[in-house]
Structures are given as C-alpha cells and as structure tokens.
Design an enzyme around this catalytic site. Structure first.
Site, mmCIF file in Angstrom:
data_model
loop_
_atom_site.group_PDB
_atom_site.id
_atom_site.type_symbol
_atom_site.label_atom_id
_atom_site.label_comp_id
_atom_site.label_asym_id
_atom_site.label_seq_id
_atom_site.Cartn_x
_atom_site.Cartn_y
_atom_site.Cartn_z
ATOM 1 N N ARG A 73 -7.843 -14.188 9.839
ATOM 2 C CA ARG A 73 -6.691 -13.163 8.838
ATOM 3 C C ARG A 73 -5.532 -13.553 10.088
ATOM 4 N NH1 ARG A 73 -8.718 -8.320 6.762
ATOM 5 N NH2 ARG A 73 -6.306 -8.769 5.294
ATOM 6 N N GLN B 49 1.486 -1.902 0.838
ATOM 7 C CA GLN B 49 -0.473 -2.161 1.357
ATOM 8 C C GLN B 49 -0.625 -2.675 2.244
ATOM 9 O OE1 GLN B 49 -2.509 -0.717 -2.794
ATOM 10 N NE2 GLN B 49 -0.542 -1.856 -3.383
ATOM 11 N N HIS C 142 -2.159 0.992 4.475
ATOM 12 C CA HIS C 142 -3.076 0.831 4.838
ATOM 13 C C HIS C 142 -3.315 0.447 6.877
ATOM 14 C CE1 HIS C 142 -4.523 0.207 0.120
ATOM 15 N NE2 HIS C 142 -4.679 1.737 0.898
ATOM 16 N N CYS D 289 -12.227 -0.951 24.841
ATOM 17 C CA CYS D 289 -11.108 0.052 25.608
ATOM 18 C C CYS D 289 -11.569 0.099 26.887
ATOM 19 C CB CYS D 289 -11.377 1.492 24.244
ATOM 20 S SG CYS D 289 -10.088 2.223 24.968
HETATM 21 C C1 BJW Z 1 1.527 -11.599 -7.468
HETATM 22 C C2 BJW Z 1 1.614 -12.378 -6.847
HETATM 23 C C3 BJW Z 1 3.059 -13.262 -7.063
HETATM 24 C C4 BJW Z 1 -0.095 -12.323 -7.414
HETATM 25 N N1 BJW Z 1 3.771 -12.900 -6.957
HETATM 26 N N2 BJW Z 1 2.231 -10.876 -7.045
HETATM 27 C C5 BJW Z 1 -16.366 5.015 -4.703
HETATM 28 C C6 BJW Z 1 -16.913 5.095 -3.076
HETATM 29 C C7 BJW Z 1 -16.196 5.259 -2.436
HETATM 30 C C8 BJW Z 1 -14.669 5.470 -2.408
HETATM 31 C C9 BJW Z 1 -13.747 5.134 -3.562
HETATM 32 C C10 BJW Z 1 -14.439 5.382 -4.333
HETATM 33 N N3 BJW Z 1 -14.635 5.500 -6.203
HETATM 34 C C11 BJW Z 1 -12.743 5.267 -5.082
HETATM 35 C C12 BJW Z 1 -12.690 5.201 -4.601
HETATM 36 C C13 BJW Z 1 -11.182 5.003 -3.185
HETATM 37 C C14 BJW Z 1 -11.069 3.768 -2.815
HETATM 38 C C15 BJW Z 1 -10.868 2.935 -3.949
HETATM 39 O O1 BJW Z 1 -9.749 3.389 -4.475
HETATM 40 N N4 BJW Z 1 -11.540 2.249 -3.825
HETATM 41 C C16 BJW Z 1 -11.595 1.338 -5.392
HETATM 42 C C17 BJW Z 1 -11.432 -0.188 -4.822
HETATM 43 C C18 BJW Z 1 -12.478 1.411 -6.307
HETATM 44 N N5 BJW Z 1 -9.692 3.860 -1.703
HETATM 45 C C19 BJW Z 1 -10.355 4.800 -0.552
HETATM 46 O O2 BJW Z 1 -11.067 4.252 0.441
HETATM 47 C C20 BJW Z 1 -8.586 4.301 0.196
HETATM 48 N N6 BJW Z 1 -8.964 6.066 0.986
HETATM 49 C C21 BJW Z 1 -9.528 6.889 0.332
HETATM 50 O O3 BJW Z 1 -9.135 7.215 -1.071
HETATM 51 O O4 BJW Z 1 -9.706 8.483 0.763
HETATM 52 C C22 BJW Z 1 -10.321 9.586 1.059
HETATM 53 C C23 BJW Z 1 -11.469 9.476 0.500
HETATM 54 C C24 BJW Z 1 -12.412 9.445 1.706
HETATM 55 C C25 BJW Z 1 -13.550 9.489 1.026
HETATM 56 C C26 BJW Z 1 -14.111 8.828 0.320
HETATM 57 C C27 BJW Z 1 -13.504 8.541 -0.631
HETATM 58 C C28 BJW Z 1 -12.059 9.248 -0.754
HETATM 59 C C29 BJW Z 1 -8.717 3.991 1.027
HETATM 60 C C30 BJW Z 1 -8.395 1.953 0.896
HETATM 61 C C31 BJW Z 1 -8.540 1.598 1.647
HETATM 62 C C32 BJW Z 1 -8.084 -0.132 0.760
HETATM 63 N N7 BJW Z 1 -8.547 -1.437 2.254
HETATM 64 C C33 BJW Z 1 -8.136 -2.256 1.410
HETATM 65 C C34 BJW Z 1 -8.502 -3.188 3.010
HETATM 66 C C35 BJW Z 1 -6.900 -2.847 4.303
HETATM 67 C C36 BJW Z 1 -7.076 -3.757 5.691
HETATM 68 C C37 BJW Z 1 -7.274 -5.242 5.296
HETATM 69 O O5 BJW Z 1 -6.732 -5.842 4.170
HETATM 70 O O6 BJW Z 1 -8.128 -5.800 5.524
HETATM 71 O O7 BJW Z 1 -6.418 -2.361 1.683
HETATM 72 S S1 BJW Z 1 -8.871 -3.396 0.200
HETATM 73 C C38 BJW Z 1 -7.240 -3.653 -0.267
HETATM 74 O O8 BJW Z 1 -7.334 -3.583 -1.507
HETATM 75 C C39 BJW Z 1 -6.270 -3.880 0.951
HETATM 76 C C40 BJW Z 1 -5.094 -3.651 0.364
HETATM 77 O O9 BJW Z 1 -4.504 -2.365 0.570
HETATM 78 C C41 BJW Z 1 -5.517 -2.939 -1.153
HETATM 79 C C42 BJW Z 1 -4.920 -3.390 -2.480
HETATM 80 O O10 BJW Z 1 -4.082 -4.616 -2.477
HETATM 81 P P1 BJW Z 1 -3.287 -5.640 -3.571
HETATM 82 O O11 BJW Z 1 -2.556 -4.627 -2.254
HETATM 83 O O12 BJW Z 1 -2.743 -4.323 -5.150
HETATM 84 O O13 BJW Z 1 -4.124 -6.478 -3.486
HETATM 85 P P2 BJW Z 1 -4.657 -7.080 -5.196
HETATM 86 O O14 BJW Z 1 -5.429 -8.652 -4.241
HETATM 87 O O15 BJW Z 1 -5.373 -6.141 -5.584
HETATM 88 O O16 BJW Z 1 -3.722 -6.994 -5.903
HETATM 89 C C43 BJW Z 1 -3.086 -8.878 -6.002
HETATM 90 C C44 BJW Z 1 -2.277 -8.491 -7.353
HETATM 91 O O17 BJW Z 1 -0.963 -10.136 -7.153
HETATM 92 C C45 BJW Z 1 -2.480 -9.109 -8.407
HETATM 93 O O18 BJW Z 1 -2.651 -7.548 -9.377
HETATM 94 C C46 BJW Z 1 -2.319 -10.730 -8.678
HETATM 95 O O19 BJW Z 1 -2.089 -10.815 -10.053
HETATM 96 C C47 BJW Z 1 -0.791 -10.035 -7.928
HETATM 97 N N8 BJW Z 1 -0.413 -11.741 -7.352
HETATM 98 N N9 BJW Z 1 0.592 -13.536 -6.813
HETATM 99 C C48 BJW Z 1 3.754 -11.477 -7.656
HETATM 100 N N10 BJW Z 1 2.898 -14.566 -6.518
HETATM 101 ZN ZN ZN Z 2 -10.627 3.833 24.628
#
Ligand code: BJW
Ligand code: ZN
Length: 237
Positions: free
Chosen positions: A67, A97, A115, A143
């Site tokens: 990636r 994000q 993120h 490291c």
């Molecule tokens: C267009 C387009 C165009 C297309 N123009 N638009 C149960 C168990 C454990 C945790 C949880 C749980 N329930 C909830 C949680 C919390 C969890 C969460 O939210 N999960 C849900 C999925 C349910 N969150 C977390 O764990 C976060 N931490 C946290 O809450 O800490 C406290 C905590 C600790 C311990 C336990 C519980 C809570 C951390 C979240 C980290 C997310 N990480 C990722 C990977 C990052 C690294 C990497 O890239 O590899 O981040 S996942 C992925 O999703 C990435 C993104 O930043 C993130 C959001 O996605 P995004 O950007 O919205 O993309 P898409 O694909 O979803 O949407 C794209 C959109 O664009 C679509 O709507 C299209 O229509 C549109 N689109 N083309 C404009 N041309």
């Molecule tokens: Zn180290």
C-alpha cells in the site's frame, strides 16, 4: 440548496474538512468499504489489529509495504487541491482519517492525522518513531532496541493519538462550517466530529456519492465525487 446558504458560506470564518478514503479514491488509492473496498478482499481483523500484527508481523508488513508503494506513486487530485485553494482565502483545518499524506503533499498546512501515517514507523516497545526513508531489507524491520517496528497507524481497538484527537475535538467544536468528504462515517471516534460541529451550530456539508448514516443530519449532501464537487464548492466561499 447551495445557493440558499451561499451568503452564510461567504461569511464563514472557520472551515473544517473531515476527510476519509473517498477523497483519495480518484488518486488511485482504494477505499475500505463499498464496491472495490479493501475490506472486500482482506479481513480487517487479520491485518488491522495489534493481535493480527503479533500473530503474523511479516504478513501485515507486506500488506502495508504494498500500500505504501501505491500511495507514494499516487498524486493529490483536484479534491485535495481545491482544499488548498480555499486555504488561501479562509482559515481551514483538515481532520483526516487517511494515512496517505496526500493533503500535505497537495500543500494543506493544518492537517491532523487521526489514524496515523503510512510513512512513519514506531517501535512496539521503546517509543522510537521515524519516517520511512528506504525500503526494508527484511520484514518485519527491527528497532535498534531489538524489538519489532510497526507502521505508525491506528488499528481497531487502539486509541487515537491523544494530542491529535483532543486538537480535532477542539477544532470541530469551534468551527462554523464543516465539510465531510469521502468517509462512510462507520468508524468511531472520528464519526463523532460532525456531532461536535453541529453542537456548535455549524453548517454541515457532505460530499459522498453514497448516503452515510449521518446524511440526515447534514444541511447539504452533494452526491458526487470529491474531485468533481470540491473545486466547484470552494468557489462559493
Ligand atoms: C467517495 C469517493 C469519491 C468513494 N469521492 N467520496 C467493537 C470491538 C472493538 C472496537 C469497536 C467495536 N465497536 C466499535 C469499535 C470502535 C472501532 C470502530 O469504530 N469500529 C467500527 C468499524 C464498528 N474504532 C476503533 O477501534 C478506533 N479506536 C477506538 O475506538 O479506541 C477506543 C477503543 C479501544 C478499545 C476498544 C474499543 C474502543 C480505532 C479505529 C482505527 C481505524 N483504522 C483504520 C485502518 C487505519 C490504518 C490503515 O489504513 O491501514 O482506519 S480502518 C479504516 O476505516 C481506516 C479508515 O481511516 C477508517 C474509516 O474509513 P473511511 O475513511 O470512512 O473509508 P470507507 O471506505 O469506509 O468509506 C469511503 C467513503 O468514500 C464511502 O462512503 C464512499 O461512498 C465514499 N467515496 N469514492 C468521494 N471519489
Ligand atoms: Zn525500540
């Protein structure tokens, strides 16, 4: 709809963008959810959690290296560039994000990476952090302290960098206009940012070809792509 609030937008004094993977889609970087999303091909629980990383660090590193190469070869698109144009006229902050660094490469000045970043590494143990300058001869890289290095990104179940998150809340809570671009708003806590802005009475504008769980809360939803909609939208301010 946009015409109806164009006077308000012209008077905007603090504009916040909340961006997600969709803004980089037209730069050739896949989104996570939806038709061609990464999570259709890969299981997030096997690649984007700390348990998955310790289970198979080489596999996770290979995925991030692939990636990272794609991201470094990509260029900011007209959506990223339109935000930079608006920054020349008005105070703008970008809460992203995305880990791809394309806002900064486009020239945006105030970017908060919620993120993390794919171009930084950090040690799993000692607190060492650095930019990745070359490719690694062996995966997983180690490291100087002997422990495994990891990508400096936020995986599921991990906290967001607290200084960045606190700053993001403060920006969202004090803006008069929030433009939410290319995010499914499926992931917390980033999906709370529009709520903070709404509580402050901000105008909410969404740019997304698809509906999101918060479309009903938006003042305007522009059902178009970021690279098409943003250059036109920023001319209204
Ligand atoms: C267009 C387009 C165009 C297309 N123009 N638009 C149960 C168990 C454990 C945790 C949880 C749980 N329930 C909830 C949680 C919390 C969890 C969460 O939210 N999960 C849900 C999925 C349910 N969150 C977390 O764990 C976060 N931490 C946290 O809450 O800490 C406290 C905590 C600790 C311990 C336990 C519980 C809570 C951390 C979240 C980290 C997310 N990480 C990722 C990977 C990052 C690294 C990497 O890239 O590899 O981040 S996942 C992925 O999703 C990435 C993104 O930043 C993130 C959001 O996605 P995004 O950007 O919205 O993309 P898409 O694909 O979803 O949407 C794209 C959109 O664009 C679509 O709507 C299209 O229509 C549109 N689109 N083309 C404009 N041309
Ligand atoms: Zn180290």
């Amino acid at each position: 709809m946009l015409e109806q609030i164009s006077d308000k937008l012209k008077q905007a004094e603090k504009i916040i963008f909340v961006t997600g993977a969709g803004i980089s889609q037209e730069s050739g970087i896949p989104t996570f959810r939806g038709k061609d999303g990464l999570w259709r091909k890969y299981d997030p629980m096997k690649l984007a959690t700390i348990d998955a990383f310790y289970e198979d660090p080489k596999l996770v590193w290979e995925w991030y290296e692939e990636r990272r190469k794609n991201i470094l070869a990509a260029k900011p698109n007209l959506g990223h560039l339109a935000i930079v144009q608006l920054e020349k006229k008005k105070p703008v902050h970008v809460l992203t994000q995305n880990i791809d660094g394309l806002h900064q490469r486009a020239g945006s000045k105030n970017v908060y990476e919620l993120h993390g970043s794919i171009i930084t590494i950090k040690c799993t143990v000692c607190g060492f952090k650095d930019k990745i300058s070359t490719s690694f001869s062996k995966l997983p890289p180690l490291c100087k302290c002997g422990n495994i290095l990891r990508p400096d990104v936020v995986w599921f179940g991990e906290s967001l960098p607290q200084d960045v998150w606190q700053a993001a809340i403060s920006q969202a809570s004090s803006c008069d206009t929030m433009i939410i671009v290319g995010t499914s708003l499926a992931v917390s806590p980033a999906n709370l940012l529009p709520i903070y802005a709404k509580q402050n009475g901000a105008i909410l504008i969404e740019i997304n070809p698809e509906e999101t769980p918060m479309s009903g809360t938006m003042d305007i939803s522009i059902r178009s792509s970021a690279a098409k909609a943003l250059p036109e939208l920023v001319t209204v301010f």
